[in-house]
Design a protein around this motif. Structure first.
Motif, short mmCIF file in Angstrom:
data_model
loop_
_atom_site.label_atom_id
_atom_site.label_comp_id
_atom_site.label_asym_id
_atom_site.label_seq_id
_atom_site.Cartn_x
_atom_site.Cartn_y
_atom_site.Cartn_z
N GLN A 219 0.91 -0.70 -0.21
CA GLN A 219 -0.04 0.09 -0.01
C GLN A 219 0.62 1.53 0.30
O GLN A 219 2.26 1.03 0.38
CB GLN A 219 -0.87 0.28 1.13
N ARG A 220 0.53 2.27 -0.15
CA ARG A 220 0.63 3.63 -0.27
C ARG A 220 1.94 3.82 0.70
O ARG A 220 1.31 3.77 1.97
CB ARG A 220 -0.15 5.28 -0.65
N PRO A 221 2.74 3.87 1.08
CA PRO A 221 3.85 4.38 2.42
C PRO A 221 3.52 5.86 3.28
O PRO A 221 4.13 5.81 4.06
CB PRO A 221 4.98 4.09 1.79
N LEU A 222 3.29 6.61 2.46
CA LEU A 222 2.71 8.38 2.88
C LEU A 222 1.29 8.13 2.85
O LEU A 222 1.11 8.19 2.24
CB LEU A 222 3.87 8.78 2.12
N PRO A 223 1.21 9.43 3.33
CA PRO A 223 0.13 9.78 3.29
C PRO A 223 -0.16 11.55 1.96
O PRO A 223 1.16 10.97 1.39
CB PRO A 223 -0.49 11.21 4.45
N PHE A 224 -1.18 11.57 1.89
CA PHE A 224 -1.13 12.31 0.05
C PHE A 224 -0.97 13.22 0.65
O PHE A 224 -0.54 13.70 -0.82
CB PHE A 224 -2.99 11.82 -0.13
N HIS A 225 -0.45 14.33 1.83
CA HIS A 225 -0.11 15.31 1.36
C HIS A 225 1.25 15.23 1.22
O HIS A 225 2.38 16.55 1.44
CB HIS A 225 -0.37 16.59 2.46
N GLN A 226 2.05 14.01 0.75
CA GLN A 226 3.60 14.03 1.40
C GLN A 226 3.60 12.99 -0.01
O GLN A 226 2.74 11.19 -0.73
CB GLN A 226 4.38 13.22 2.56
N ALA A 241 3.30 1.11 -9.74
CA ALA A 241 3.30 2.46 -9.46
C ALA A 241 1.72 3.27 -9.38
O ALA A 241 1.72 3.66 -7.87
CB ALA A 241 4.57 3.19 -10.67
N LEU A 242 1.62 3.13 -9.42
CA LEU A 242 -0.33 3.30 -9.85
C LEU A 242 -0.76 3.23 -8.20
O LEU A 242 -1.19 3.74 -8.03
CB LEU A 242 -1.21 2.93 -10.71
N LEU A 243 -0.39 1.96 -7.89
CA LEU A 243 -1.09 1.22 -6.74
C LEU A 243 -0.10 2.40 -5.09
O LEU A 243 -1.18 2.63 -4.51
CB LEU A 243 -0.99 0.51 -6.27
N LEU A 244 0.81 2.89 -5.46
CA LEU A 244 1.96 3.25 -4.63
C LEU A 244 2.04 4.84 -4.81
O LEU A 244 2.83 5.42 -3.57
CB LEU A 244 2.96 2.51 -4.61
N ALA A 245 2.46 5.47 -5.68
CA ALA A 245 2.72 6.46 -5.49
C ALA A 245 2.01 7.54 -6.30
O ALA A 245 1.03 7.52 -7.08
CB ALA A 245 4.24 6.34 -6.66
N ASP A 246 2.68 8.63 -6.94
CA ASP A 246 2.54 10.07 -7.38
C ASP A 246 2.92 10.27 -8.08
O ASP A 246 2.35 10.57 -9.86
CB ASP A 246 2.16 11.73 -6.28
N PHE A 247 3.47 9.60 -8.86
CA PHE A 247 4.87 9.79 -10.10
C PHE A 247 5.86 8.74 -10.36
O PHE A 247 5.85 7.96 -9.52
CB PHE A 247 5.16 11.37 -10.60
N ALA A 248 6.34 8.71 -11.25
CA ALA A 248 7.34 7.98 -11.36
C ALA A 248 8.13 8.26 -12.71
O ALA A 248 8.16 9.64 -12.87
CB ALA A 248 7.12 6.45 -12.05
N VAL A 279 0.11 7.25 -14.28
CA VAL A 279 1.03 8.57 -13.31
C VAL A 279 1.57 9.58 -14.40
O VAL A 279 1.93 8.56 -15.27
CB VAL A 279 1.20 7.63 -11.77
N PRO A 280 1.94 10.05 -13.63
CA PRO A 280 3.24 11.20 -14.71
C PRO A 280 4.50 10.47 -14.76
O PRO A 280 4.64 10.37 -13.06
CB PRO A 280 2.68 12.04 -13.36
N VAL A 281 4.71 10.85 -15.36
CA VAL A 281 6.32 10.05 -15.79
C VAL A 281 7.04 11.21 -16.09
O VAL A 281 7.12 11.89 -17.31
CB VAL A 281 6.83 8.63 -16.82
#
Length: 310
Positions: A219-226, A241-248, A279-281
């Motif tokens: 799962q995503r390791p940080l809250p959305f504001h980080q 990356a789609l499941l865990l991250a904001d960008f790659a 996600v943005p790449v």
């Protein structure tokens, strides 16, 4: 299903969000206004029509922002977002949906429909992602404190502290020393793989997940504001990356001194992989600021780099 989204940005830099009404899929969540194309309709004509029907405006479209392949259950769609900075008329709720203007930095990602979250991140993220050289020695703390501070003051907004020869505690000390200027300028600092350090430092500090972390995390390791980035090299990693991250970051696009034995993928492969990503790449590997136009033409968020950026 090809769905268009209009990212309307006003003179104050705010974006317009519309709330999905009761009875619709994802009711209550917010999204960027728009709708699905009709048969034979071009993306540009379809978005202009949708905004006229939904908001009563005549829009002038700007450059594409991001294209997001997405799946809601058994429904597949391509969400195609275009930036809009000029229009005629005053946006009004013609379909009984609530509307609000919001500064992008203040939008809580959790209120958005899931497919719209990458659109907000693409809007928030800069076009350049700076990374510190991996061979930086541990005794260069003061030098890099000054260099990174100067970069932030010149306008850089996303910087990865990748310092493998430093103890994690020392990297966290550098991030803590940089945080006041970063927060004042709206910049984001990113730690390399150090989730615990990012959590301890809080807002303004994110993490770049390494390939093994991307594989192992559930799962995503940080809250959305980080912010969370992901280091990717293949389509399977971009899907994770789609499941865990904001960008790659996707690498190596070109030959790079930091990985001399790695075969570069080239721009054609980069574009094909980005087209599948939700996600943005950033293009990484042998990049300089001069490669930004090509990265954008290939659908990327921008360029990431080390030696070519300092």
């Amino acid at each position: 299903m090809h769905v268009m989204a209009g990212v309307m940005v006003d003179a104050h830099g705010r974006v317009l969000l519309a709330q999905r009404p009761p009875g619709k899929h994802l009711a209550g969540l917010w999204e960027f206004p728009g709708g699905k194309l009709e048969e034979g309709e071009s993306p540009e004509a379809g978005l202009i029509r949708e905004l006229r029907e939904e908001l009563g405006i005549d829009a002038s479209l700007a450059a594409p922002l991001i294209r997001i392949p997405w799946r809601y259950g058994d429904r597949s769609l391509l969400l195609d977002a275009r930036t809009i900075r000029e229009w005629q008329g005053e946006p009004a709720s013609l379909e009984h949906q609530a509307l609000q203007w919001c500064p992008p930095a203040e939008v809580d990602l959790s209120i958005l429909a899931p497919a719209d979250r990458p659109i907000l991140r693409a809007l928030q993220l800069p076009e350049r992602y700076l990374m510190t050289p991996a061979d930086t020695p541990p005794d260069a703390f003061g030098d890099w404190l000054m260099r990174i501070t100067g970069a932030i003051e010149r306008g850089e907004r996303l910087i990865l502290l990748r310092l493998p020869f430093w103890l994690p505690e020392r990297v966290r000390e550098l991030a803590a020393a940089l945080l006041p200027v970063a927060r004042a300028r709206g910049a984001q600092l990113v730690l390399s793989g150090d989730v615990e350090g990012a959590l301890a430092l809080g807002r303004g500090v994110g993490v770049q997940l390494k390939a093994q972390q991307l594989k192992d995390m559930g799962q995503r390791p940080l809250p959305f504001h980080q912010w969370v980035g992901a280091s990717c090299h293949f389509a399977e990693e971009l899907a994770r990356a789609l499941l865990l991250a904001d960008f790659a970051t996707l690498s190596p696009v070109a030959a790079t001194a930091s990985h001399p034995g790695a075969a570069p993928m080239g721009w054609t492969t980069f574009a094909a992989l980005v087209d599948q990503a939700a996600v943005p790449v950033y293009a990484l590997g042998g990049m300089t600021g001069a490669d930004l136009t090509m990265a954008r033409q290939c659908g990327g968020q921008g360029v990431a780099g080390i030696r070519g950026f300092w």
